[in-house]
Scaffold this motif. Structure first.
Motif: not given
Length: 598
Positions: A38-39, A41-42, A44-46, A48, A51
């Motif tokens: 996730l980090r 890929r994006s 800034d995305r939280d 959660t 996710v």
């Protein structure tokens, strides 16, 4: 046939263990692969829970690492290495393309290395071709300094000066032949300096063989003698040349990062940092296949060049016992390095002075200051304790392990190929996953791979020594295997391998520096030399002294190592074979290692 099958099986098991270990990397490091992906890929995305759960379902992480590993291995026979966890693209085409880019870069770098090695050996070749090698003094200070230059530092300087300031060649990207020149120079110059020193160490023995007077009596010109001397030495160097090819491929990570080259090293590093396992596993497998192919081609070339002589026991030893080369250069280089370290230790490496940022060298700051106003002489001096002591400890360990395993080529051959294919960066990540991060992680990672070249050199010299007539004659006189190992084999092998280890001492320091440059080594505010280069590299154009200070210390270390290598020798001492009523007396206790080696 049984030996070949056992060797093949041993290679397959080692490669499978490495690839499987990489497949378990996130779970070994006790990190959440979904969070890492996730980090990547994006950022800034939280993260959660929902996710992260969606990512686990998408990647199949809930089925466990063994299922994922089996699924990936099952697709390999079809040429399917899975899809990237980051962007969903097929892995095989991207890895094949990255491998092609790296192979092109390495090919050009080898041409640069060959030209550099020729320049290093030019003096010895000329003297030998004209019969003037007697009394030749050991040199090589310039080649040692060249070998001690970090690839990432050379790459940065070439990109800044030649690419940006002068505009002669492109500094970034990969769009054509012109873009290969600067990164190939950064990779090829240090490698060529080391290869040149190894060849220069063999040439005097070749020129001292009986064929040289016979060739001179026939009226052969000097250039022909020089060419035949090089051909005589090449079989002993080919195993190391194969390791250099793989090492250039695996060690081009920093250069590819600096020049933004989409090669295999950069692709593998990015996949390792993002834990993109399909890409990381495929990249590592490509490196392993390249290592096996290169080693196999080197072995075939050795058989082609020296096969009949090896089988017939008709080779002369290129490494005769000799007296050390007396020179004042080691004392000069050692004195300069000691003076720098001693004066630096008297200063505070952590004292900040923001009003004196990036000051040029002066009486107050002989090496200038860094971006925080800290005294560079103090930081170089204090960093020497960590860098030099760690590099020396790793080199000694690599020498001992390399000689012991090199004397057992059936065991160490496949292991050398596997270990040499692992980039130090990937080794550091694996060590971090298993042992955790810490100050010892870079040292463990470098020590785990630095012995391979010494083991290959030992095995190559062992094969050559086993084919010498004097060994056969001594065995025919009733000498035991331990006697042959102690008084015939080791005197011929240990001095050149020890000199090789000294040549690699700066390389070990560079490997530690490279890990620091990539953020995998020691962390600020440590004054370790690799970290100093990484911290000051962005200011190389404004304040070149900030980079030149640690680089000059590394170059001085290289000159000291090479000039000291000429003093490594083995005394001309032989034990007499005493006979008893039942035959020659056998030394006791019997040595199992000697039984295998000789």
């Amino acid at each position: 046939m049984g030996y070949r099958m056992a060797t093949l099986l041993w290679r397959v098991l080692l490669a499978a263990a490495l690839v499987c270990g990489i497949g378990l990397l996130p779970w070994l490091s006790r990190t959440d692969p979904a969070l890492t992906v996730l980090r990547a890929r994006s950022a800034d995305r939280d993260p959660t829970p929902r996710v992260l759960s969606d990512i686990r379902t998408q990647l199949g992480l809930e089925q466990g690492p063994l299922h994922l590993l089996g699924q990936w291995l099952g697709g390999l026979p079809r040429g399917d290495a899975g899809r990237s966890w980051l962007n969903g693209t097929e892995v095989t085409p991207s890895v094949v393309q990255a491998l092609g880019v790296t192979l092109l870069l390495v090919t050009v770098a080898l041409a640069v290395a060959a030209a550099t090695a020729a320049l290093v050996c030019a003096r010895t070749l000329w003297l030998g071709a004209h019969g003037r090698l007697d009394g030749r003094r050991a040199g090589g200070g310039g080649s040692a300094m060249l070998a001690a230059l970090p690839e990432f530092l050379t790459a940065s300087v070439l990109a800044t000066v030649v690419g940006v300031q002068l505009g002669w060649l492109p500094a970034l990207g990969w769009y054509g032949p012109q873009w290969t020149v600067l990164p190939a120079l950064a990779l090829g110059l240090p490698a060529g300096a080391v290869l040149g020193r190894l060849l220069d160490d063999l040439l005097p023995g070749a020129f001292a063989e009986p064929w040289v007077p016979a060739a001179e009596a026939r009226g052969l010109p000097g250039r022909t003698l020089a060419a035949k001397a090089v051909r005589r030495c090449v079989p002993a160097l080919l195993p190391n040349l194969g390791l250099f090819v793989v090492g250039l491929t695996a060690g081009s990570v920093a250069v590819e990062q600096i020049y933004d080259i989409p090669g295999l090293g950069r692709t593998t590093l990015q996949a390792a940092l993002a834990q993109d396992l399909p890409v990381l596993q495929a990249g590592t497998l490509a490196l392993l296949l390249l290592a096996v192919t290169t080693t196999g081609l080197a072995a075939l070339a050795v058989r082609r060049l020296a096969g009949p002589a090896l089988r017939g026991g008709a080779l002369d030893s290129l490494h005769r016992p000799r007296r050390s080369d007396r020179s004042a250069l080691p004392f000069v280089y050692g004195g300069l390095l000691t003076a720098v370290v001693a004066v630096g230790l008297l200063r505070d490496p952590l004292a900040l002075d923001t009003g004196a940022r990036l000051q040029s060298p002066s009486w107050a700051h002989p090496f200038g200051t860094d971006s925080l106003g800290r005294d560079l002489l103090a930081r170089v001096g204090h960093g020497a304790l960590d860098t030099l002591l760690t590099a020396l400890a790793i080199s000694v360990t690599a020498l001992v392990v390399g000689v012991l395993l090199g004397l057992l080529p059936r065991l160490s051959g496949p292991l050398v190929d596997t270990v040499n294919a692992v980039p130090p960066v990937l080794g550091a990540l694996l060590v971090t996953a298993v042992a955790g991060s810490g100050a010892a992680t870079p040292a463990i990672a470098v020590a785990a791979v630095s012995w391979a070249a010494l083991a290959a050199h030992t095995s190559s010299l062992l094969r050559q020594e086993q084919a010498t007539p004097h060994l056969t004659a001594t065995r025919g006189l009733g000498a035991s295997r331990w006697y042959l190992l102690r008084y015939e084999v080791l005197p011929a092998i240990l001095p050149p391998v020890t000199r090789h280890a000294l040549l690699r001492l700066p390389g070990v320091a560079l490997a530690l520096a490279s890990l620091g440059f990539l953020g995998l080594g020691t962390q600020p505010p440590s004054p370790e030399w690799g970290l100093l280069l990484a911290e000051n590299q962005p200011y190389a154009e404004r304040a070149p002294w900030a980079v030149l200070a640690p680089a000059a210390a590394l170059a001085l270390l290289g000159a000291l190592a090479v000039s000291s290598a000429g003093g490594v020798w083995w005394p001309r001492r032989r034990a007499r074979l005493r006979t008893t009523a039942t035959g020659p007396e056998q030394p006791s206790p019997a040595r199992e290692l000697a039984e295998v080696v000789v």
